[in-house]
Scaffold this motif. Structure first.
Motif, PDB file in Angstrom:
ATOM      1  N   UNK A 113       3.517   6.064  -5.422  1.00 27.38           N
ATOM      2  CA  UNK A 113       3.342   6.255  -6.868  1.00 27.38           C
ATOM      3  C   UNK A 113       2.352   7.383  -7.117  1.00 27.38           C
ATOM      4  N   UNK A 114       1.228   7.350  -6.414  1.00 31.57           N
ATOM      5  CA  UNK A 114       0.225   8.392  -6.620  1.00 31.57           C
ATOM      6  C   UNK A 114       0.705   9.740  -6.101  1.00 31.57           C
ATOM      7  N   UNK A 115       1.512   9.739  -5.056  1.00 32.49           N
ATOM      8  CA  UNK A 115       2.090  10.995  -4.575  1.00 32.49           C
ATOM      9  C   UNK A 115       3.016  11.589  -5.632  1.00 32.49           C
ATOM     10  N   UNK A 158       0.846  -1.201   0.000  1.00 29.23           N
ATOM     11  CA  UNK A 158       0.000   0.000   0.000  1.00 29.23           C
ATOM     12  C   UNK A 158       0.877   1.246   0.000  1.00 29.23           C
ATOM     13  N   UNK A 159       1.944   1.205   0.786  1.00 29.46           N
ATOM     14  CA  UNK A 159       2.867   2.346   0.833  1.00 29.46           C
ATOM     15  C   UNK A 159       3.433   2.631  -0.556  1.00 29.46           C
ATOM     16  N   UNK A 204       4.743  15.489  -9.035  1.00 32.30           N
ATOM     17  CA  UNK A 204       5.607  15.740 -10.184  1.00 32.30           C
ATOM     18  C   UNK A 204       4.874  15.723 -11.512  1.00 32.30           C
ATOM     19  N   UNK A 205       3.593  15.427 -11.491  1.00 32.80           N
ATOM     20  CA  UNK A 205       2.819  15.406 -12.724  1.00 32.80           C
ATOM     21  C   UNK A 205       3.158  14.243 -13.637  1.00 32.80           C
ATOM     22  N   UNK A 206       3.639  13.147 -13.064  1.00 26.37           N
ATOM     23  CA  UNK A 206       3.947  11.966 -13.878  1.00 26.37           C
ATOM     24  C   UNK A 206       2.674  11.432 -14.520  1.00 26.37           C
TER      25      UNK A 206
END
Length: 157
Positions: free
Chosen positions: A105-107, A99-100, A112-114
């Motif tokens: 990844x979503x953070x 989960x972390x 960063x707008x990935x």
């Protein structure tokens, strides 16, 4: 995939080392011994794979400071994880770690707008569904019988 597998194995063996019958290491002791073992692996790798001349020509004190901060952060993270393993099972720890990773990844996507690919979104969805499934399974069967040397004892998952 290999990273998740190695972390799961590390969690299982760390739990055995923290709560073993013959030996029971504290989180700082376990961190020390794993760091020594890691150093033994990293030194030959350093000698074989790193070009010291390139590193010495690009070395800055800012890079040294960042490496020290990174090392301190990693040490604190490891001690925290070993301490958590005193209280939770390796499976629960691995689920939380997964989960972390998904949250990180979503953070990074938000910060960063990935770009999010279809497979990235699908993977995150699978992680979320898996966590809900794991939590539901824990609610349905909160205890299991684990054989012990003296008698069977009931342990929480």
């Amino acid at each position: 995939m290999v990273t998740n597998l190695s972390e799961c194995l590390q969690n299982v063996f760390s739990k055995k080392l923290i709560s073993g019958d013959k030996y029971s290491y504290s989180p700082p002791e376990l961190q020390f011994y794993t760091s020594v073992a890691s150093l033994c692996v990293q030194i030959p790798t350093l000698i074989l794979m790193i070009d010291i001349s390139i590193i010495s020509s690009t070395f800055t004190y800012q890079m040294l400071l960042l490496l020290v901060i990174n090392g301190i952060s990693f040490h604190c993270q490891s001690i925290t994880e070993y301490s958590l393993l005193n209280y939770i099972s390796p499976v629960t720890h691995s689920v939380a770690n997964t989960v972390k990773r998904a949250l990180l990844i979503w953070l990074s996507v938000i910060t960063f707008g990935n770009k999010v690919t279809f497979l990235g979104g699908l993977g995150t969805t699978i992680v979320i569904i898996g966590v809900f499934g794991y939590n539901k399974a824990k609610q349905i069967a909160p205890t299991v019988l684990v054989p012990s040397k003296s008698a069977k004892e009931v342990h929480s998952i």
